[in-house]
Design a protein around this motif. Sequence first.
Motif, short mmCIF file in Angstrom:
data_model
loop_
_atom_site.label_atom_id
_atom_site.label_comp_id
_atom_site.label_asym_id
_atom_site.label_seq_id
_atom_site.Cartn_x
_atom_site.Cartn_y
_atom_site.Cartn_z
N ASP A 122 -3.80 2.50 -5.16
CA ASP A 122 -2.48 2.49 -4.51
C ASP A 122 -2.18 1.19 -3.76
O ASP A 122 -1.32 1.17 -2.90
CB ASP A 122 -2.36 3.69 -3.56
N GLU A 123 -2.90 0.11 -4.09
CA GLU A 123 -2.78 -1.09 -3.27
C GLU A 123 -2.88 -2.35 -4.12
O GLU A 123 -3.68 -2.41 -5.04
CB GLU A 123 -3.94 -1.06 -2.26
N ASP A 149 0.86 -1.19 0.00
CA ASP A 149 0.00 0.00 0.00
C ASP A 149 0.90 1.24 0.00
O ASP A 149 1.76 1.38 0.86
CB ASP A 149 -0.87 -0.05 1.26
CA CA Z 1 -4.89 1.88 -0.05
#
Ligand code: CA
Length: 375
Positions: A121-122, A18
Motif C-alpha cells: 500500500d505504499e 501510503d
Molecule cells: Ca504502508
Amino acid sequence: MALGESAVMDRRVIFCVDVDYFYAQCEELRNPALRAVPVVVCMYSARGEGSGAVATCNYIARRYGVRSGMPIYRARRLLRGVEGAAFISARDGFPYYEEKSAQVMAVLRSAADRFEQVSVDEAYLDVTQRVGSDFNRALELALNLKGRVKELTGLTCSVGVGPNKLLAKMAVDMKKPDGLTVVRPEEVREFLWPLPVGRLYGVGVKTEEKLREAGVSTIGDLARLPLERLVHLFGRSLGSYLYDAARGIDHEPVEEAAEVESISRMTTLRENTRDYNLIWPEMEALCEQVMEQVRLEGWMFRTISILLVMEDLTTQTRSHSLETPTNSLEVLKKVVRQLTTSYLREEGRLLVRRIGVKVSGLVRAHHQVSLREFL
Ligand code: CA
Ligand code: DGT
Ligand code: CA
C-alpha cells in the motif's frame, strides 16, 4: 544544459504515498455499512478459535485503542459492548486487497517520473521534473493525485512531500488518514528538530535507548552530536546514517524496478500451504517455464532464486549463486529444490500463497540454441 542533471538532483521533489488503513478500508469499500463501525481485520492463526493478531483496523477502532499486531483477544476486550464492531478475517480478503493495490499503483505510477513500490500500500514517486523542482506545483500535484486515487479506486491515501525519501516518509506519517504534509527544503530543520528522536526513520527501540543514555531526546539533540561520537556509539554505518538523517540529508534514489536483468515466473498455489508435496510440483513447473524462455532467448544464468509470497502478502526470497553460468534445467531444478526444502525447514507459521522462480546474473550463451533445434 550544463547545470542539468546535478542541479536538478540537488533539488528533488519526492512523494511518499501510503493508503489509509489499507485492508480495513478495502473491507469498507466492498461493504459500505462498515464505514460507521469499528472494523478489525484479523490474521487468525492456524491454532484456531480466535487466536491470532490484528492486521489492521479502521480509525474508529483506533479510537478505542486497537492497533496492528495486537492479539485479537485484546482488540475484542477493547471493543466489548461496542455496537456493530466487525471482526473480519484477512484470509478471505487477500485477492481483493491485491487487486486494489494494483489499481492504486497504476494511478501512482502514471503521476511519477520515477516510481518505486515499497509495499502493498505504499510507494515513492520522484516528481522532480514534472513539477520543475517547485514545491507549490508539487502541492497541487499531490492534491490532484489524491483526488484521482479516490476517484479511480475509491480509496483514500495520505501523501508526504519532501526533498528526499527520508523526509517524504516522515512527512506522510505526520497526518493520517487522508493527510497531506509538505516539508520544503527551507523547513527541514523546524520540521525535524522538535520531534522525539524515536520518530526518526531507522531509530528503533534499542538505538533510542542508547541515544537517551547519551542525553539525546529530540532529533535536534541528535544533530548536536559530532560525527565521531555517533560512529563511536553505533559504528560507521549507523553512525553516519544518524548524523545525516538528523539534518534531513538522504541521497537514496527512487529506484525503478530493474530492467530485464532476470527471468522469472510466478504462480498462485491452489491453497495456502507449507506442505512440500504441494509446493514442489508447482516449483518444478515454474523451472520448466523459466527455462523455456532462457533457451529461446539464448541466456545463461548464474543466480537462482525462489520467491514466496506469504498469506499476509509479505515476500520472502532465497537465492543461490553458482560458480559459473549455466543453462541446465537439471541444475536449476536441483538448486530450487534445495532452496525450497531449506526454506520450509525454517521457523515460521505463515502459509505460502504464491511462489516464484527467478534466474538472474544473465549472460549470453556462446552457442545460441536455434529455435528449430529447441522445438
Ligand atoms: Ca504502508
Ligand atoms: P495506516 O497506514 O496507519 O492508515 O494503516 P495501514 O493499515 O494501512 O498500515 P500500514 O500502511 O502500516 O500497513 C498496510 C497493510 O499491511 C495493513 O492494512 C495491513 C498490513 N499490516 C500492517 N501491519 C501488520 C501486522 O502487524 N500484521 C499483519 N498481518 N499485517 C499488517
Ligand atoms: Ca497504510
